[in-house]
Motif scaffolding. Structure first.
Motif, PDB file in Angstrom:
ATOM      1  N   GLY A  73       0.796  -1.219   0.000  1.00 51.65           N
ATOM      2  CA  GLY A  73       0.000   0.000   0.000  1.00 51.65           C
ATOM      3  C   GLY A  73       0.830   1.271   0.000  1.00 51.65           C
ATOM      4  N   CYS A  74       0.141   2.390  -0.195  1.00 52.14           N
ATOM      5  CA  CYS A  74       0.806   3.702  -0.280  1.00 52.14           C
ATOM      6  C   CYS A  74       1.101   4.206   1.125  1.00 52.14           C
ATOM      7  CB  CYS A  74      -0.088   4.697  -1.021  1.00 52.14           C
ATOM      8  SG  CYS A  74      -0.737   4.088  -2.589  1.00 52.14           S
ATOM      9  N   ASP A  75       2.233   3.789   1.670  1.00 47.55           N
ATOM     10  CA  ASP A  75       2.531   4.084   3.066  1.00 47.55           C
ATOM     11  C   ASP A  75       3.909   4.690   3.295  1.00 47.55           C
ATOM     12  OD1 ASP A  75       4.126   1.920   2.517  1.00 47.55           O
ATOM     13  OD2 ASP A  75       3.239   0.592   4.020  1.00 47.55           O
ATOM     14  N   ALA A 123       3.926   9.560   3.072  1.00 48.72           N
ATOM     15  CA  ALA A 123       3.126   8.814   2.097  1.00 48.72           C
ATOM     16  C   ALA A 123       2.289   9.771   1.256  1.00 48.72           C
ATOM     17  CB  ALA A 123       2.229   7.814   2.819  1.00 48.72           C
ATOM     18  N   ASP A 124       1.709  10.778   1.886  1.00 52.77           N
ATOM     19  CA  ASP A 124       0.930  11.773   1.152  1.00 52.77           C
ATOM     20  C   ASP A 124       1.823  12.659   0.290  1.00 52.77           C
ATOM     21  OD1 ASP A 124      -1.606  11.022   1.901  1.00 52.77           O
ATOM     22  OD2 ASP A 124      -1.804  12.490   3.513  1.00 52.77           O
ATOM     23  N   LYS A 149      -1.098   7.409   6.500  1.00 51.59           N
ATOM     24  CA  LYS A 149      -0.082   7.371   7.544  1.00 51.59           C
ATOM     25  C   LYS A 149       1.152   6.668   6.996  1.00 51.59           C
ATOM     26  CE  LYS A 149      -2.196   9.386  10.995  1.00 51.59           C
ATOM     27  NZ  LYS A 149      -3.307   9.970  10.212  1.00 51.59           N
ATOM     28  N   ASP A 150       2.288   6.932   7.617  1.00 49.63           N
ATOM     29  CA  ASP A 150       3.550   6.347   7.184  1.00 49.63           C
ATOM     30  C   ASP A 150       3.795   5.002   7.850  1.00 49.63           C
ATOM     31  OD1 ASP A 150       4.213   8.586   5.614  1.00 49.63           O
ATOM     32  OD2 ASP A 150       4.959   9.653   7.381  1.00 49.63           O
ATOM     33  N   SER A 151       4.305   4.074   7.068  1.00 52.57           N
ATOM     34  CA  SER A 151       4.610   2.740   7.563  1.00 52.57           C
ATOM     35  C   SER A 151       5.701   2.791   8.632  1.00 52.57           C
ATOM     36  CB  SER A 151       5.070   1.859   6.402  1.00 52.57           C
ATOM     37  OG  SER A 151       5.505   0.604   6.870  1.00 52.57           O
ATOM     38  N   LEU A 152       5.652   1.830   9.526  1.00 54.64           N
ATOM     39  CA  LEU A 152       6.657   1.722  10.576  1.00 54.64           C
ATOM     40  C   LEU A 152       7.819   0.826  10.164  1.00 54.64           C
ATOM     41  CD1 LEU A 152       4.224   1.314  13.624  1.00 54.64           C
ATOM     42  CD2 LEU A 152       5.290   3.415  12.765  1.00 54.64           C
ATOM     43  N   TYR A 153       7.728   0.222   8.987  1.00 53.27           N
ATOM     44  CA  TYR A 153       8.808  -0.640   8.512  1.00 53.27           C
ATOM     45  C   TYR A 153       8.732  -0.768   6.994  1.00 53.27           C
ATOM     46  CZ  TYR A 153       5.431  -4.353   7.631  1.00 53.27           C
ATOM     47  OH  TYR A 153       4.382  -5.081   7.147  1.00 53.27           O
TER      48      TYR A 153
END
Length: 336
Positions: A73-75, A123-124, A149-153
């Motif tokens: 996904g777009c993260d 991500a945005d 939201k931004d991924s944590l990994y």
């Protein structure tokens, strides 16, 4: 008698589910209109300056959306640097020595942190910057849906397992895109992102000299164009030399599709869209109707931008690293 109070594990589970559900449902136009009103104009201004400094960077930033969104996904996971405990996506097979201009995203993040710290996700930023890259290059402009939201990994393995290679044929690309509910029309339209930018000789040397192990060049290449590519990418030459992806590499238009019809596609994964019967009709349509291409491209970018993992995330302060651990805050009602 059972307590009426919700158990802590169950409560935390409910909170996580609510967060994940809200994270997916929040995507909407104008997401930062109150929290960071100048977010979109700031992104476009930094992109404009990057374009003046190095025009190729615009195409490089645009392609980050595809490489990010298809992997969980777009993260913004694509933007994370490797750590001692995590191999990220930047050195994945389809990304290493190929993706570039991460520093432009860094510049955008720095600019946004100055005016509204901790608000706009990386991500945005990728989604907004990709849209602006197209618009600034003469292509269509559109309203983006934001709130990621931004991924944590990040996962190099996931990227290796998902992302296609330049050798991919139309059939494998159709199968890949269908897994993300993207149609054949979406595939061909989004491939039009190669209307701007350059590709490396490393990505095409096999089709110039040994297509499918035949020891011969790809028969789909126009002979005059092949001669030009032979001079640019001689056998045993520097694989990092770059060539234009279409005849107008700094202008977003439908020239890319006209070139495919003429046998002048740079990448194998490009030209195969014309040689394959299922995708050919869209290549021909877009080569003849630029407005139809623009419309399909925008729809495809929006659909791709909606791909989400549903996993909890954060708004990173630095797009290259996850935020540090937060101080633990006591919440009295959790002890009830």
């Amino acid at each position: 008698m059972k307590s009426k109070a919700m158990s802590i594990p169950l409560l935390l589970f409910v909170l996580i589910v609510i967060q994940m559900t809200m994270g997916e449902a929040q995507l909407c136009p104008g997401y930062y209109s109150t929290t960071c009103p100048k977010a979109e104009s700031t992104v476009r201004e930094v992109m404009r300056k990057a374009m003046i400094r190095e025009i190729r960077s615009i195409a490089s930033v645009m392609r980050l959306q595809f490489h990010d969104c298809f992997v969980n996904g777009c993260d913004g996971s694509l933007l994370l640097d490797d750590t001692p405990t995590m191999l990220g996506e930047k050195l994945a097979l389809s990304n290493i020595n190929s993706l570039r201009s991460f520093e432009v995203v860094d510049e955008i993040k720095v600019a946004l942190e100055k005016i509204c710290p901790g608000v706009v996700s990386c991500a945005d930023i990728v989604i907004m910057a990709a849209r602006d890259a197209v618009a600034l290059s003469g292509g269509p402009d559109w309203e983006v849906r934001l709130g990621r939201k931004d991924s944590l990994y990040a996962s190099q393995e996931d990227s290796d397992n998902i992302m296609p290679s330049p050798r991919a044929n139309a059939t494998s690309l159709i199968d890949l895109f269908s897994k993300f509910n993207l149609s054949t029309e979406d595939l061909v339209a989004l491939s039009g992102s190669h209307s701007i930018g350059k590709g490396r000789c490393f990505s095409i040397v096999f089709r110039l000299y040994n297509q499918s192990g035949s020891g011969k060049p790809d028969r789909a290449i126009d002979p005059y164009f092949r001669e030009k590519l032979d001079n640019l990418c001689p056998l045993g030459g520097d694989g990092n030399v770059t060539g234009n992806l279409d005849a107008t590499p700094t202008y977003f238009d439908n020239r890319y599709f006209k070139d495919l019809v003429a046998g002048r596609g740079f990448l194998n994964s490009d030209e195969t869209l014309y040689t394959n019967e299922e995708t050919r009709k869209w290549v021909v349509k877009f080569s003849e109707d630029q407005a139809a291409f623009f419309d399909a491209f925008v729809k495809g970018m929006v659909k791709m931008g909606d791909l989400q993992s549903g996993r909890p995330g954060e708004v990173r302060k630095n797009c290259r690293v996850v935020n540090g651990p937060k101080k633990r805050v006591s919440v009295p009602w959790l002890a009830l």
